[in-house]
Design a protein around this motif. Structure first.
Motif, PDB file in Angstrom:
ATOM      1  N   VAL A  21       0.831  -1.201   0.000  1.00 24.81           N
ATOM      2  CA  VAL A  21       0.000   0.000   0.000  1.00 24.81           C
ATOM      3  C   VAL A  21       0.867   1.253   0.000  1.00 24.81           C
ATOM      4  CG1 VAL A  21      -1.804  -1.248   1.247  1.00 24.81           C
ATOM      5  CG2 VAL A  21      -0.168   0.114   2.530  1.00 24.81           C
ATOM      6  N   PRO A  22       0.399   2.341  -0.633  1.00 29.21           N
ATOM      7  CA  PRO A  22       1.157   3.597  -0.619  1.00 29.21           C
ATOM      8  C   PRO A  22       1.286   4.134   0.803  1.00 29.21           C
ATOM      9  CG  PRO A  22      -0.552   3.626  -2.309  1.00 29.21           C
ATOM     10  CD  PRO A  22      -0.817   2.431  -1.451  1.00 29.21           C
ATOM     11  N   ALA A  23       2.476   4.652   1.129  1.00 30.99           N
ATOM     12  CA  ALA A  23       2.704   5.203   2.462  1.00 30.99           C
ATOM     13  C   ALA A  23       3.392   6.558   2.357  1.00 30.99           C
ATOM     14  CB  ALA A  23       3.546   4.237   3.288  1.00 30.99           C
ATOM     15  N   VAL A  24       2.981   7.341   1.359  1.00 29.15           N
ATOM     16  CA  VAL A  24       3.651   8.620   1.093  1.00 29.15           C
ATOM     17  C   VAL A  24       3.030   9.770   1.876  1.00 29.15           C
ATOM     18  CG1 VAL A  24       4.462   7.956  -1.191  1.00 29.15           C
ATOM     19  CG2 VAL A  24       2.186   8.939  -0.949  1.00 29.15           C
ATOM     20  N   ARG A  25       1.863   9.557   2.462  1.00 28.69           N
ATOM     21  CA  ARG A  25       1.197  10.630   3.201  1.00 28.69           C
ATOM     22  C   ARG A  25       1.088  10.267   4.673  1.00 28.69           C
ATOM     23  NH1 ARG A  25      -3.974  11.813  -0.813  1.00 28.69           N
ATOM     24  NH2 ARG A  25      -2.763  12.460  -2.649  1.00 28.69           N
ATOM     25  N   GLU A  26       1.126  11.308   5.510  1.00 28.93           N
ATOM     26  CA  GLU A  26       0.896  11.061   6.927  1.00 28.93           C
ATOM     27  C   GLU A  26      -0.535  10.577   7.115  1.00 28.93           C
ATOM     28  OE1 GLU A  26       1.951  13.681  10.066  1.00 28.93           O
ATOM     29  OE2 GLU A  26       3.629  14.511   8.922  1.00 28.93           O
ATOM     30  N   GLY A  27      -0.702   9.680   8.039  1.00 29.10           N
ATOM     31  CA  GLY A  27      -2.041   9.155   8.284  1.00 29.10           C
ATOM     32  C   GLY A  27      -2.465   8.103   7.292  1.00 29.10           C
ATOM     33  N   PHE A  28      -1.505   7.556   6.512  1.00 30.08           N
ATOM     34  CA  PHE A  28      -1.893   6.543   5.527  1.00 30.08           C
ATOM     35  C   PHE A  28      -2.510   5.321   6.196  1.00 30.08           C
ATOM     36  CE2 PHE A  28       2.192   4.872   6.790  1.00 30.08           C
ATOM     37  CZ  PHE A  28       2.078   3.500   6.633  1.00 30.08           C
ATOM     38  N   ALA A  29      -2.133   5.092   7.461  1.00 27.13           N
ATOM     39  CA  ALA A  29      -2.696   3.944   8.182  1.00 27.13           C
ATOM     40  C   ALA A  29      -4.206   4.096   8.369  1.00 27.13           C
ATOM     41  CB  ALA A  29      -2.020   3.782   9.537  1.00 27.13           C
ATOM     42  N   ASP A  30      -4.697   5.339   8.414  1.00 29.85           N
ATOM     43  CA  ASP A  30      -6.146   5.541   8.556  1.00 29.85           C
ATOM     44  C   ASP A  30      -6.886   5.054   7.319  1.00 29.85           C
ATOM     45  OD1 ASP A  30      -5.829   6.658  11.059  1.00 29.85           O
ATOM     46  OD2 ASP A  30      -5.656   8.709  10.287  1.00 29.85           O
ATOM     47  N   ALA A  31      -6.302   5.291   6.153  1.00 27.37           N
ATOM     48  CA  ALA A  31      -6.926   4.807   4.912  1.00 27.37           C
ATOM     49  C   ALA A  31      -6.915   3.289   4.874  1.00 27.37           C
ATOM     50  CB  ALA A  31      -6.189   5.377   3.697  1.00 27.37           C
ATOM     51  N   VAL A  32      -5.843   2.698   5.358  1.00 26.73           N
ATOM     52  CA  VAL A  32      -5.775   1.241   5.419  1.00 26.73           C
ATOM     53  C   VAL A  32      -6.800   0.709   6.409  1.00 26.73           C
ATOM     54  CG1 VAL A  32      -4.307  -0.718   6.024  1.00 26.73           C
ATOM     55  CG2 VAL A  32      -3.346   1.212   4.756  1.00 26.73           C
ATOM     56  N   ARG A  33      -6.888   1.351   7.555  1.00 22.47           N
ATOM     57  CA  ARG A  33      -7.839   0.920   8.588  1.00 22.47           C
ATOM     58  C   ARG A  33      -9.270   0.949   8.056  1.00 22.47           C
ATOM     59  NH1 ARG A  33      -6.025   3.987  11.998  1.00 22.47           N
ATOM     60  NH2 ARG A  33      -4.744   2.549  13.217  1.00 22.47           N
ATOM     61  N   ALA A  34      -9.593   1.944   7.258  1.00 22.77           N
ATOM     62  CA  ALA A  34     -10.948   2.049   6.709  1.00 22.77           C
ATOM     63  C   ALA A  34     -11.225   0.975   5.672  1.00 22.77           C
ATOM     64  CB  ALA A  34     -11.148   3.440   6.095  1.00 22.77           C
ATOM     65  N   ALA A  35     -10.170   0.423   5.073  1.00 21.14           N
ATOM     66  CA  ALA A  35     -10.352  -0.552   3.988  1.00 21.14           C
ATOM     67  C   ALA A  35     -10.445  -1.991   4.484  1.00 21.14           C
ATOM     68  CB  ALA A  35      -9.198  -0.438   2.984  1.00 21.14           C
ATOM     69  N   GLU A  88      -7.532  -3.323  18.263  1.00 19.09           N
ATOM     70  CA  GLU A  88      -8.090  -2.955  16.958  1.00 19.09           C
ATOM     71  C   GLU A  88      -7.901  -4.073  15.943  1.00 19.09           C
ATOM     72  OE1 GLU A  88      -7.339   0.789  15.130  1.00 19.09           O
ATOM     73  OE2 GLU A  88      -6.750   1.702  17.017  1.00 19.09           O
ATOM     74  N   PRO A  89      -8.799  -4.139  14.946  1.00 21.58           N
ATOM     75  CA  PRO A  89      -8.596  -5.128  13.868  1.00 21.58           C
ATOM     76  C   PRO A  89      -7.271  -4.917  13.138  1.00 21.58           C
ATOM     77  CG  PRO A  89     -10.823  -4.253  13.809  1.00 21.58           C
ATOM     78  CD  PRO A  89     -10.074  -3.415  14.803  1.00 21.58           C
ATOM     79  N   LEU A  90      -6.875  -3.629  12.956  1.00 17.05           N
ATOM     80  CA  LEU A  90      -5.610  -3.341  12.298  1.00 17.05           C
ATOM     81  C   LEU A  90      -4.529  -3.165  13.353  1.00 17.05           C
ATOM     82  CD1 LEU A  90      -3.996  -2.736   9.721  1.00 17.05           C
ATOM     83  CD2 LEU A  90      -4.507  -0.316  10.089  1.00 17.05           C
ATOM     84  N   LEU A  91      -3.574  -4.059  13.350  1.00 13.30           N
ATOM     85  CA  LEU A  91      -2.468  -4.003  14.300  1.00 13.30           C
ATOM     86  C   LEU A  91      -1.256  -3.415  13.601  1.00 13.30           C
ATOM     87  CD1 LEU A  91      -1.486  -6.661  16.868  1.00 13.30           C
ATOM     88  CD2 LEU A  91       0.259  -5.868  15.274  1.00 13.30           C
ATOM     89  N   LEU A  92      -0.614  -2.416  14.218  1.00 11.76           N
ATOM     90  CA  LEU A  92       0.579  -1.798  13.659  1.00 11.76           C
ATOM     91  C   LEU A  92       1.795  -2.531  14.213  1.00 11.76           C
ATOM     92  CD1 LEU A  92      -0.389   1.977  14.007  1.00 11.76           C
ATOM     93  CD2 LEU A  92      -0.891   0.384  12.145  1.00 11.76           C
TER      94      LEU A  92
END
Length: 369
Positions: free
Chosen positions: A211-225, A265-269
């Motif tokens: 997944v693209p990680a060029v923007r801050e907060g990219f994990a939020d977009a992943v979490r929503a998906a 959370e379902p998404l674990l970092l």
């Protein structure tokens, strides 16, 4: 049949009207284009006349399915072809209506003829839609197959040569971001479809999406998906995506075994569990560290041992602040002091030595075997 010559003679009028009214078909009648449009119209009119008055199904729609496939190959939607069918139907009906053979037909026959024409063209149009959809399915499958190969190469260890990665990137039709992260998740292809710029492969034991990680907060977009359990590795340059994938895969395995419990959370970092992952990778070391904490408590009653561990953890997390530890435990500060006195008898100078306190802190986070 009296109408036959008038219907068949409408070929040129239909071709002229289609080329005049459909912008995508305003091309010279030469080569493959000229052959396709002439053959399509001629065959359609001849087949229509041959079917009038019978209950026979369309004998052959392959030519119209192929028209749909050709539209897809030329990068067009079905809009132009559907418009061409509409223009052709209208022009053919005008030719029929203007013919002397139609002048003497009763209204019921006219209505039946119109219904037959429109129904016939609908079947041709449906065949083209099916051909276009088949081509789209084949293309999508081919693209995904190439992206599957690319993801496998990106996460492979040792890393694949850069020249080979560049070749696979081109073949996959993917524009790689400057930084990416590996996402381990069951339905990787489905998740990647919801993240712009992501590609994926459904691997075993779990799929991987890049997944693209060029923007801050990219994990939020992943979490929503994501829809279920998933682990996101660190953001890295494309050439190091294998490192992000290895981190995420390690965390996925540990998480599935119940060894990472701090993050509900379902998404674990993965990078929020580096100490745990380090210890999971060194089980003997982890066992020795756990012994540092739990061994001296073995002779205590179970309840007292549990309270001692809770107090030690809260006090260490509070950096030795008794009041903060008491608030965490929901007890009086004096209770914490009393328990600490007992802990000092058990652990001695370890509570005052920075290195030993670090060992205790890590040991308390060591996953249970």
């Amino acid at each position: 049949m009296a109408l036959r010559p008038y219907v068949v003679s409408a070929t040129d009028a239909i071709i002229t009207a289609v080329r005049a009214e459909v912008a995508d078909y305003q091309l010279p009648l030469q080569g493959n284009f000229g052959t396709r449009i002439t053959q399509g119209v001629t065959y359609a009119l001849g087949q229509f006349v041959g079917l009038l008055g019978s209950d026979t199904d369309l004998p052959d729609t392959r030519i119209y399915a192929e028209l749909g496939r050709v539209e897809h190959r030329h990068g067009r939607t079905l809009a132009a072809l559907q418009t061409a069918y509409q223009v052709g139907t209208r022009t053919a009906w005008q030719a029929i209506g203007d013919s002397p053979a139609a002048k003497g037909l009763p209204p019921a026959a006219i209505f039946a003829l119109a219904e037959a024409l429109f129904s016939y063209v609908e079947q041709l149009s449906a065949a083209s839609v099916a051909g276009w959809a088949e081509e789209e399915s084949m293309r999508a499958g081919s693209v995904q197959a190439r992206r599957h190969t690319l993801v496998e190469a990106l996460v492979r260890r040792p890393p694949v040569a850069q020249a080979e990665i560049e070749r696979l990137v081109t073949a996959a039709g993917w524009t790689p971001p400057a930084r990416v992260a590996a996402l381990v998740v069951d339905d990787a292809v489905g998740v990647a479809a919801r993240i712009p710029g992501a590609i994926a492969a459904d691997l075993e034991p779990a799929g991987i999406a890049v997944v693209p990680a060029v923007r801050e907060g990219f994990a939020d977009a992943v979490r929503a998906a994501v829809r279920g359990r998933a682990v996101l590795g660190p953001a890295v340059p494309l050439a190091e995506v294998h490192r992000s994938a290895a981190r995420a895969q390690s965390a996925w395995t540990a998480h599935a075994a119940g060894l990472l419990t701090r993050d509900p959370e379902p998404l674990l970092l993965a990078d929020t569990h580096l100490v745990e992952l380090l210890l999971v990778g060194a089980p003997d070391l982890a066992a020795d560290l756990r012994e540092r904490v739990y061994g001296p408590l073995a002779d205590m009653p179970a309840g007292a041992a549990e309270r001692s561990v809770e107090t030690l953890r809260a006090w260490l997390d509070a950096h030795g602040d008794v009041a903060t530890a008491a608030a965490t435990l929901h007890v009086h500060p004096q209770t914490v002091r009393y328990r600490l006195a007992s802990l000092r008898e058990i652990y001695g100078d370890a509570l005052d030595d920075p290195a030993r306190r670090l060992e205790l802190t890590i040991a308390l986070r060591t996953p249970e075997p």
